[in-house]
Design a protein around this motif. Structure first.
Motif, PDB file in Angstrom:
ATOM      1  N   PHE A 174       0.801  -1.299   0.134  1.00 23.05           N
ATOM      2  CA  PHE A 174       0.046  -0.078   0.146  1.00 23.05           C
ATOM      3  C   PHE A 174       0.668   1.227   0.112  1.00 23.05           C
ATOM      4  CE2 PHE A 174      -2.387   3.741   1.620  1.00 23.05           C
ATOM      5  CZ  PHE A 174      -3.903   2.965   0.925  1.00 23.05           C
ATOM      6  N   LEU A 175       1.874   1.806   0.641  1.00 20.88           N
ATOM      7  CA  LEU A 175       2.732   2.483   0.644  1.00 20.88           C
ATOM      8  C   LEU A 175       4.069   2.628  -0.261  1.00 20.88           C
ATOM      9  CD1 LEU A 175       4.015   5.028   2.790  1.00 20.88           C
ATOM     10  CD2 LEU A 175       5.832   3.271   3.250  1.00 20.88           C
ATOM     11  N   THR A 176       4.194   1.647  -0.993  1.00 22.97           N
ATOM     12  CA  THR A 176       4.495   1.688  -2.202  1.00 22.97           C
ATOM     13  C   THR A 176       3.821   2.552  -3.381  1.00 22.97           C
ATOM     14  OG1 THR A 176       5.615  -0.490  -2.128  1.00 22.97           O
ATOM     15  CG2 THR A 176       5.843   0.275  -4.748  1.00 22.97           C
ATOM     16  N   GLN A 177       1.950   1.864  -3.465  1.00 26.28           N
ATOM     17  CA  GLN A 177       1.398   2.026  -4.451  1.00 26.28           C
ATOM     18  C   GLN A 177       1.441   3.605  -4.024  1.00 26.28           C
ATOM     19  OE1 GLN A 177       1.433   0.172  -6.768  1.00 26.28           O
ATOM     20  NE2 GLN A 177      -0.442  -0.905  -7.074  1.00 26.28           N
ATOM     21  N   PHE A 178       0.871   3.918  -3.126  1.00 28.32           N
ATOM     22  CA  PHE A 178       0.329   4.829  -2.314  1.00 28.32           C
ATOM     23  C   PHE A 178       1.850   6.495  -2.301  1.00 28.32           C
ATOM     24  CE2 PHE A 178       0.801   8.609   1.127  1.00 28.32           C
ATOM     25  CZ  PHE A 178      -1.048   9.513   1.008  1.00 28.32           C
ATOM     26  N   CYS A 179       2.984   6.466  -2.415  1.00 25.71           N
ATOM     27  CA  CYS A 179       3.949   7.003  -2.915  1.00 25.71           C
ATOM     28  C   CYS A 179       4.580   7.047  -4.619  1.00 25.71           C
ATOM     29  CB  CYS A 179       5.339   6.434  -2.315  1.00 25.71           C
ATOM     30  SG  CYS A 179       5.637   6.476  -0.591  1.00 25.71           S
ATOM     31  N   HIS A 180       4.050   6.203  -5.346  1.00 27.75           N
ATOM     32  CA  HIS A 180       3.709   6.308  -6.693  1.00 27.75           C
ATOM     33  C   HIS A 180       2.530   7.463  -7.316  1.00 27.75           C
ATOM     34  CE1 HIS A 180       2.903   4.849 -11.116  1.00 27.75           C
ATOM     35  NE2 HIS A 180       4.550   4.586 -10.842  1.00 27.75           N
TER      36      HIS A 180
END
Length: 321
Positions: A174-180
């Protein structure tokens, strides 16, 4: 309305016939686990890694076709079709979008906080579909097109099926997708509106200046350094399954019998190896930072930039959108 739906289905089918094999090769190449060091065998001895080594996008397409055939090239087409159809139908019905264009709706112009809220909401809606699609693409098992419950028994662990909200707790995803999403939707989009204003941003029509346009091009291209590793990590984290206990696999961890009898592509085609190598589930990534660190250590920092040129082309395309 019937003709609109029929035209939409035809357009989606044609689009998926072209994009699904390309997306499948992209996901496989980025998710492939290819450590460069020695591995430990069952007795603790060192042995060289013997998994598949694929160096390019075209090479991955050829490898998929050779080992899994045409069916392998279209793995993941059903979850992709369902997700795209639902999002497109929602855009047409709720947002009055033009049915000739079935891409994802653009973030609303509601300021930074509103756009951040949109990012979170879109990730919440799309994350389970992303996980199922990526796992469908990378699984070595043959999944029937019209048996979704059977396919989910293969793709999801018993723990995930009983508690599907655990998909949102997949470490780091989720954090990776959010940062992207924040970088692409908030930062780059804001810079584009400032440097390349369009008729929607001003009342005087297009106001594109060569210097500002060139600055945005440079920023969009340089963003590959940030966006590509996030996309690679998202692919690796999405296929990482959640278990009740890290030391057990999906068959052994539960009391119930979860040994689904499924045919592997290598059994069907007679090949002696899988298309890609997968990281052992007993040694998972613990989060986004841990994923970046371990990929760099085990596979080399170059692994974080697999198919970087595609990310760069997408960034370049935002300047002309």
């Amino acid at each position: 309305m019937f003709l609109v739906i029929l035209a939409l289905l035809g357009s989606l089918a044609l689009s998926l016939l072209i994009t699904v094999p390309l997306t499948g090769a992209l996901v496989r190449l980025r998710a492939n686990y290819n450590p460069r060091g020695l591995q430990l065998d069952d007795e603790g001895g060192a042995e060289p890694h013997t998994g598949p080594i694929v160096t390019g996008f075209i090479g991955m397409l050829a490898r998929v076709k050779r080992i899994e055939g045409w069916a392998g090239l279209y793995k993941g087409i059903m979850p992709t079709f369902i997700e795209t159809f639902l999002l497109t139908s929602f855009a047409i019905i709720a947002l009055s979008a033009d049915p000739r264009y079935h891409s994802r709706a653009a973030p609303p112009d509601t300021g930074i906080l509103g756009t951040l809220a949109y990012c979170v909401f879109s990730i919440i809606l799309s994350l389970p579909a992303t996980i199922i699609t990526y796992r469908s693409i990378t699984t070595p098992y043959r999944l029937p097109y019209l048996r979704p419950l059977y396919s989910l028994r293969i793709l999801l662990t018993p723990t995930e099926r009983r508690r599907p909200w655990l998909l949102y707790m997949t470490p780091g995803l989720f954090l990776t997708q959010f940062c992207h999403a924040v970088y692409a939707m908030v930062l780059l989009r804001s810079l584009r509106r400032w440097l390349i204003p369009t008729s929607e941003d001003t009342n005087t029509g297009f106001d594109i200046k060569p210097i500002k346009f060139s600055i945005y091009i440079v920023i969009a291209l340089a963003s590959t350094v940030i966006l590509c590793p996030l996309e690679v990590m998202a692919a690796k984290l999405a296929i990482q399954r959640n278990h009740a206990a890290a030391e057990y696999n999906s068959v052994e961890q539960e009391v119930e019998d979860d040994a689904v009898s499924a045919e592997e592509y290598v059994e069907y085609s007679g090949a002696e190896e899988d298309v890609i190598g997968l990281r052992h589930e007993k040694d998972p990534y613990l989060g986004m930072v841990d994923c970046a660190r371990r990929v760099a250590q085990e596979e080399g920092w170059q692994a974080l930039y697999r198919v970087w040129w595609l990310t760069m082309l997408v960034g370049l395309g935002t300047a002309f959108a």
